[in-house]
Design a protein around this motif. Structure first.
Motif, PDB file in Angstrom:
ATOM      1  N   PRO A   8      -8.040 -40.691  57.778  1.00 14.04           N
ATOM      2  CA  PRO A   8      -7.728 -42.213  57.336  1.00 14.04           C
ATOM      3  C   PRO A   8      -7.509 -42.282  55.978  1.00 14.04           C
ATOM      4  N   ILE A   9      -6.692 -43.315  55.313  1.00 11.94           N
ATOM      5  CA  ILE A   9      -6.730 -43.469  54.099  1.00 11.94           C
ATOM      6  C   ILE A   9      -6.838 -44.793  53.793  1.00 11.94           C
ATOM      7  N   THR A  10      -8.152 -45.185  53.029  1.00 13.94           N
ATOM      8  CA  THR A  10      -8.593 -46.330  52.705  1.00 13.94           C
ATOM      9  C   THR A  10      -8.357 -46.692  51.580  1.00 13.94           C
ATOM     10  N   LYS A  11      -8.903 -48.339  51.174  1.00 15.32           N
ATOM     11  CA  LYS A  11      -8.882 -48.778  49.961  1.00 15.32           C
ATOM     12  C   LYS A  11     -10.079 -48.725  49.426  1.00 15.32           C
ATOM     13  N   ALA A  12     -10.079 -48.255  48.014  1.00 13.23           N
ATOM     14  CA  ALA A  12     -11.528 -48.350  47.394  1.00 13.23           C
ATOM     15  C   ALA A  12     -11.696 -49.653  47.015  1.00 13.23           C
ATOM     16  N   ALA A  13     -13.286 -49.715  46.604  1.00 16.10           N
ATOM     17  CA  ALA A  13     -13.739 -51.277  46.257  1.00 16.10           C
ATOM     18  C   ALA A  13     -13.150 -51.775  45.059  1.00 16.10           C
ATOM     19  N   ARG A 126      -6.567 -44.196  49.013  1.00 22.85           N
ATOM     20  CA  ARG A 126      -5.342 -44.417  48.359  1.00 22.85           C
ATOM     21  C   ARG A 126      -5.329 -45.116  46.898  1.00 22.85           C
ATOM     22  N   TRP A 127      -4.284 -44.716  46.151  1.00 21.67           N
ATOM     23  CA  TRP A 127      -4.362 -45.159  44.923  1.00 21.67           C
ATOM     24  C   TRP A 127      -3.861 -46.607  44.876  1.00 21.67           C
ATOM     25  N   ASP A 128      -4.222 -47.518  44.133  1.00 22.94           N
ATOM     26  CA  ASP A 128      -3.472 -48.821  44.005  1.00 22.94           C
ATOM     27  C   ASP A 128      -2.322 -49.068  43.213  1.00 22.94           C
ATOM     28  N   TRP A 129      -2.354 -48.375  42.053  1.00 21.79           N
ATOM     29  CA  TRP A 129      -1.451 -48.475  40.984  1.00 21.79           C
ATOM     30  C   TRP A 129      -0.867 -47.087  40.689  1.00 21.79           C
ATOM     31  N   LEU A 130       0.177 -46.850  40.285  1.00 22.26           N
ATOM     32  CA  LEU A 130       0.959 -45.601  39.689  1.00 22.26           C
ATOM     33  C   LEU A 130       1.282 -45.999  38.185  1.00 22.26           C
ATOM     34  N   VAL A 131       0.982 -44.926  37.087  1.00 22.43           N
ATOM     35  CA  VAL A 131       1.502 -45.401  35.930  1.00 22.43           C
ATOM     36  C   VAL A 131       2.564 -44.101  35.649  1.00 22.43           C
ATOM     37  N   ARG A 187       1.244 -49.630  44.128  1.00 26.04           N
ATOM     38  CA  ARG A 187       1.679 -48.371  45.044  1.00 26.04           C
ATOM     39  C   ARG A 187       2.487 -48.560  45.998  1.00 26.04           C
ATOM     40  N   ALA A 188       2.978 -49.694  46.611  1.00 22.22           N
ATOM     41  CA  ALA A 188       3.902 -49.751  47.556  1.00 22.22           C
ATOM     42  C   ALA A 188       5.453 -49.505  47.200  1.00 22.22           C
ATOM     43  N   ALA A 189       5.436 -49.683  45.718  1.00 21.79           N
ATOM     44  CA  ALA A 189       6.882 -49.388  45.308  1.00 21.79           C
ATOM     45  C   ALA A 189       7.010 -47.854  44.587  1.00 21.79           C
ATOM     46  N   GLY A 190       6.029 -47.150  44.927  1.00 20.09           N
ATOM     47  CA  GLY A 190       5.792 -45.878  44.200  1.00 20.09           C
ATOM     48  C   GLY A 190       7.037 -44.830  44.452  1.00 20.09           C
ATOM     49  N   ALA A 191       7.449 -44.843  45.901  1.00 18.78           N
ATOM     50  CA  ALA A 191       8.468 -43.952  46.019  1.00 18.78           C
ATOM     51  C   ALA A 191       9.796 -44.586  45.774  1.00 18.78           C
TER      52      ALA A 191
END
Length: 685
Positions: A8-13, A126-131, A187-191
């Motif tokens: 499972p891929i979870t969200k970090a604190a 999961r990563w929250d942001w991509l740069v 992250r949702a718009a990464g692709a």
């Protein structure tokens, strides 16, 4: 270390930021560069406790890791990938500057994104942001903590207003494109952004909505909208600044050549990028053999009259009843600038191939998004098929060498002229799109090629070699310092820019009716002059459009039906903005791309250039021709009509006439009898 697929891929604190750095090492090893990235990007984004991981996908370009060791110590990689094998070159990729540069750049961007996805699978986080950023960027101010950024927006630099003028389809507009060098992406718009390399095969005419060529950067705006990316938000302009490039990259090598001999840098860079890509993918383009295949179904066959000369009994005979057809095989366009030097025509033995069936090899270029009309850009002399090559027990090929090679460009397609009915079909049963032309054409002229649904074609192969782009029309693209950005890719893509190409290249204006009087034109700059060496007696050796009676007759019909034509053109143009299936309208498409609130800035302005109705004339020539050819045969138009101008002849020649003289036709429909008087008095314009 691979994680199970069901991890499972979870969200970090705390927020997690994956920074993708791609490109070549370039100036990355300079202290001012990597220190600015540490202080103003990674350190600043993590200043409130966010986790930052740096992913590198870099081409070494002759720079060792030792030379960038200090930078890597300051910016330690989570993943470091140097000189990864490139993605497989897709079969659609054209060897143009725009395609090559964008494919090579966004190739690395996608590979970096794939590493991020793999990291998520391994760690289960999961990563929250991509740069997205490059190796050669110098940041003058801190970006601030990632918590200050709204995840309901995609954060990008302000739009770039490029210096290149775009003249397409009777409109002029400037290029307003996304700056693809940097982005902060939820992250949702990464692709949507990082997988943009998939759009390298998008139909090239879509690029005209944004800029002049199908560079992925220019298609990025459309891709983000299509993939449902969040609205854009522009970053302050002074938050970053691209650093000066000082390493020995291909860009620098091109710049050095430019300074040495004045050759525009992108001409040199284009060829260097080509050589780089081919060195990685040796079978991608260039020297080799292209196969163009067999038969297809036809809805309509147009039998054309061809004057064939032959000797019989010591006398020269002319047989005017000899049927001939112009065949176009449009499903396999060339991908590179090539010189065709040999031709193989193949047939099944019992199909009865006779060497006198084939008259010419031809090269055509599409001039509209739907590929309805094509411009002839190359013709061989009459073919004499010589040696026979056996491909299989059922197939034989006749081979001929071309004394003067024909030069073809990316997107060009092969055609040929045959003087006999076609009865051949490949043993394999392979079927491809085939089109039969409505008329012959001379080099530089237009032909309409409707798709056909009965009748068969020959199987062809051509042998070709790569042509250095710097040899393409140097008189147009290399010799004039006042035209530093002029190039084949910029000026000659009719599918993107319409039948004139990029009107900005030719200094066309409202008064440009006499194209022959201009120093630079599409025919002079975009068609290899050696391609036009056609003997007068060969098919296409004499242009029917140089016939003054034909010119005056069609002009008269246009004036007589002027009001009806104008009314229908205006209605069709208005409808095309609503009905996507009826026509492609760059104005409406562009407006949707730059619509608020998704687009935060000013949208580019389209303005008409040239005669009124020029866009409508270039987009809907078949409508004009349908109207003027609808009168009964033999209908008199005063004393100006050529009695031999039958409806059938009009249908064959009219659309090509309109495209060839689109500015004249648009002006004629606006002014009517006033300009017709000049035609009748013999004015050359």
């Amino acid at each position: 270390r691979a994680a199970p697929m069901d991890t499972p891929i979870t969200k970090a604190a705390q927020p997690r930021v994956a920074v993708c750095i791609s490109g070549s090492w370039r100036s990355f090893g300079q202290h001012a560069v990597f220190e600015s990235i540490y202080e103003n990007v990674t350190g600043s984004l993590a200043s409130r406790g966010a986790e930052v991981g740096i992913f590198y996908v870099v081409e070494s370009a002759g720079v060792s890791l030792q030379e960038v060791s200090q930078a890597l110590e300051r910016l330690p990689p989570r993943v470091l990938a140097v000189d990864l094998p490139g993605l497989a070159v897709p079969a659609c990729l054209k060897a143009t500057f725009a395609h090559l540069s964008s494919f090579m750049d966004f190739n690395k961007v996608k590979q970096c994104f794939d590493l991020v996805l793999q990291d998520e699978l391994i760690t289960g986080l999961r990563w929250d942001w991509l740069v997205r950023m490059r190796t050669d960027m110098h940041f003058q101010r801190a970006l601030g903590p990632i918590q200050d950024y709204d995840p309901s927006f995609l954060h990008v630099p302000p739009a770039q207003h490029l210096a290149f003028a775009q003249g397409a389809w009777g409109f002029t507009h400037s290029c307003v494109v996304l700056d693809d060098r940097f982005a902060i992406v939820p992250r949702a718009a990464g692709a949507a952004l990082f997988d943009a390399v998939q759009d390298v095969c998008a139909p090239s005419h879509l690029a005209s909505l944004v800029c002049f060529a199908p560079h992925i950067q220019y298609l990025l705006l459309r891709r983000l909208r299509k993939e449902g990316a969040p609205p854009l938000k522009f970053l302050p302009i002074d938050r970053y600044l691209a650093s000066k490039i000082v390493s020995t990259s291909s860009f620098d090598a091109a710049s050095e050549i430019f300074r040495a001999n004045g050759t525009p840098w992108f001409h040199v860079l284009d060829e260097l990028r080509y050589q780089t890509l081919v060195s990685r993918q040796p079978l991608a383009f260039g020297d080799g053999r292209s196969r163009f295949g067999a038969p297809a179904a036809a809805r309509e066959e147009v039998m054309l009259e061809h004057t064939r000369r032959f000797h019989r009994g010591g006398l020269l005979w002319r047989d005017r009843s000899e049927p001939a057809r112009v065949i176009l095989e449009a499903s396999r366009p060339f991908r590179d600038h090539v010189a065709i030097y040999a031709v193989h025509f193949c047939d099944i033995d019992d199909g009865g191939l006779w060497t006198d069936k084939l008259l010419q090899l031809r090269v055509y270029r599409p001039c509209d998004p739907e590929h309805r009309f094509w411009r002839l850009v190359g013709v061989s002399p009459n073919l004499r098929l010589s040696s026979v090559v056996r491909l299989s027990s059922a197939t034989r090929c006749f081979v001929t060498q071309l004394q003067v090679p024909i030069v073809a460009a990316p997107g060009d397609c092969l055609g040929y002229v045959t003087a006999q009915p076609l009865v051949m079909q490949l043993a394999s049963g392979e079927r491809t799109k085939l089109r039969i032309g409505r008329s012959f054409a001379t080099v530089g002229r237009f032909v309409e090629f409707p798709e056909v649904f009965n009748g068969l074609g020959f199987y062809m192969e051509v042998e070709h070699k790569h042509v250095d782009r710097r040899s393409l029309a140097p008189a147009c693209f290399l010799s004039d310092p006042a035209r530093p950005f002029m190039s084949f890719d910029f000026c000659c893509d009719m599918e993107v820019q319409g039948p004139e190409g990029n009107a900005a290249c030719w200094d066309l204006n409202h008064e440009s009716l006499d194209m022959e009087g201009l120093e630079y034109t599409y025919e002079k700059c975009c068609v290899q002059q050696r391609n036009a060496a056609v003997v007068a007696r060969d098919p296409g050796g004499t242009s029917v459009f140089r016939s003054r009676p034909l010119f005056v007759a069609i002009t008269s019909l246009l004036v007589d039906r002027q009001s009806e034509i104008v009314e229908n053109l205006q209605r069709r143009s208005a409808d095309s903005g609503i009905d996507r299936s009826s026509a492609w309208d760059p104005r409406a498409e562009s407006s949707s791309l730059y619509a608020p609130p998704w687009w935060p800035g000013a949208r580019p302005k389209y303005r008409r250039s040239g005669p009124r109705l020029l866009f409508e004339v270039q987009r809907f020539p078949e409508m004009i021709c349908q109207i003027i050819s609808s009168r009964p045969r033999g209908h008199e138009q005063g004393n100006r009509t050529d009695s031999k101008l039958t409806s059938a002849k009009l249908r064959r020649l009219c659309a090509s006439f309109v495209l060839l003289n689109s500015r004249f036709v648009a002006t004629l429909l606006s002014t009517g009898e006033q300009i017709l008087k000049h035609v009748e008095l013999g004015s050359p314009s």
